[in-house]
Design a protein around this motif. Structure first.
Motif, mmCIF file in Angstrom:
data_model
loop_
_atom_site.group_PDB
_atom_site.id
_atom_site.type_symbol
_atom_site.label_atom_id
_atom_site.label_comp_id
_atom_site.label_asym_id
_atom_site.label_seq_id
_atom_site.Cartn_x
_atom_site.Cartn_y
_atom_site.Cartn_z
ATOM 1 N N VAL A 278 0.794 -1.233 0.000
ATOM 2 C CA VAL A 278 0.000 0.000 0.000
ATOM 3 C C VAL A 278 0.827 1.283 0.000
ATOM 4 O O VAL A 278 0.258 2.373 -0.021
ATOM 5 C CB VAL A 278 -1.005 0.021 1.175
ATOM 6 C CG1 VAL A 278 -1.942 -1.163 1.093
ATOM 7 C CG2 VAL A 278 -0.307 0.072 2.512
ATOM 8 N N CYS B 183 -5.336 4.200 1.970
ATOM 9 C CA CYS B 183 -5.439 2.965 2.751
ATOM 10 C C CYS B 183 -5.110 3.266 4.209
ATOM 11 O O CYS B 183 -4.307 4.154 4.491
ATOM 12 C CB CYS B 183 -4.477 1.898 2.236
ATOM 13 S SG CYS B 183 -4.851 1.272 0.600
ATOM 14 N N CYS C 165 -8.936 0.145 2.333
ATOM 15 C CA CYS C 165 -8.541 1.072 1.273
ATOM 16 C C CYS C 165 -9.784 1.628 0.607
ATOM 17 O O CYS C 165 -10.859 1.023 0.659
ATOM 18 C CB CYS C 165 -7.700 0.361 0.220
ATOM 19 S SG CYS C 165 -6.084 -0.176 0.798
ATOM 20 N N TYR D 191 -14.763 2.597 2.095
ATOM 21 C CA TYR D 191 -13.537 1.826 2.328
ATOM 22 C C TYR D 191 -13.841 0.335 2.283
ATOM 23 O O TYR D 191 -14.855 -0.116 2.804
ATOM 24 C CB TYR D 191 -12.894 2.198 3.669
ATOM 25 C CG TYR D 191 -12.071 3.457 3.553
ATOM 26 C CD1 TYR D 191 -10.707 3.384 3.316
ATOM 27 C CD2 TYR D 191 -12.659 4.701 3.644
ATOM 28 C CE1 TYR D 191 -9.945 4.533 3.172
ATOM 29 C CE2 TYR D 191 -11.916 5.858 3.504
ATOM 30 C CZ TYR D 191 -10.561 5.766 3.267
ATOM 31 O OH TYR D 191 -9.809 6.894 3.113
#
Length: 121
Positions: free
Chosen positions: A24, A31, A42, A79
């Motif tokens: 990430v 994220c 994320c 998310y």
């Protein structure tokens, strides 16, 4: 281990933190680790972009590719989880649903082997 009963890819504890940081690092604030949650979350928008890397899993000399669309969950909301979990240090790597979405396994019981073929797009 191929595991049709595991919704995530399982990575032994000793590899997990470094793996997730590298995974990430290119997306910055898109994220984050949710408080009280074991998973990295994320932006769901990352599922269909090239901002997250392809995962290359080599088995028996063959490279199997897992795209973000297969390892970023589609749970709704803004998310979504990276479907990779930490497992005990003594566990093997577990290839659950994110990996299985990319291949077709053929279990050959007579020869005690498993053949992995890419899934048609």
């Amino acid at each position: 281990i191929l595991d049709t009963g595991t919704s995530f890819i399982g990575i032994p504890n000793g590899f997990y933190d470094e793996f997730m940081v590298q995974l990430v690092e290119s997306v910055g604030d898109l994220c984050r680790m949710e408080p009280g949650n074991q998973f990295v979350m994320c932006s769901c928008d990352l599922r269909d972009t090239d901002q997250l890397p392809l995962l290359h899993i080599r088995i028996g000399g063959t490279d199997h590719v897992v795209a973000p669309a297969h390892y970023v969950g589609a749970w709704g909301g803004s998310y979504c989880p990276i479907e990779i979990m930490r497992t005990a240090e003594t566990f093997p790597w577990i290839l659950g649903d994110p990996f299985l979405r990319t291949i077709v396994p053929t279990f050959d019981y007579a020869r005690s082997r498993v053949q992995l073929s890419p899934r048609s797009k």
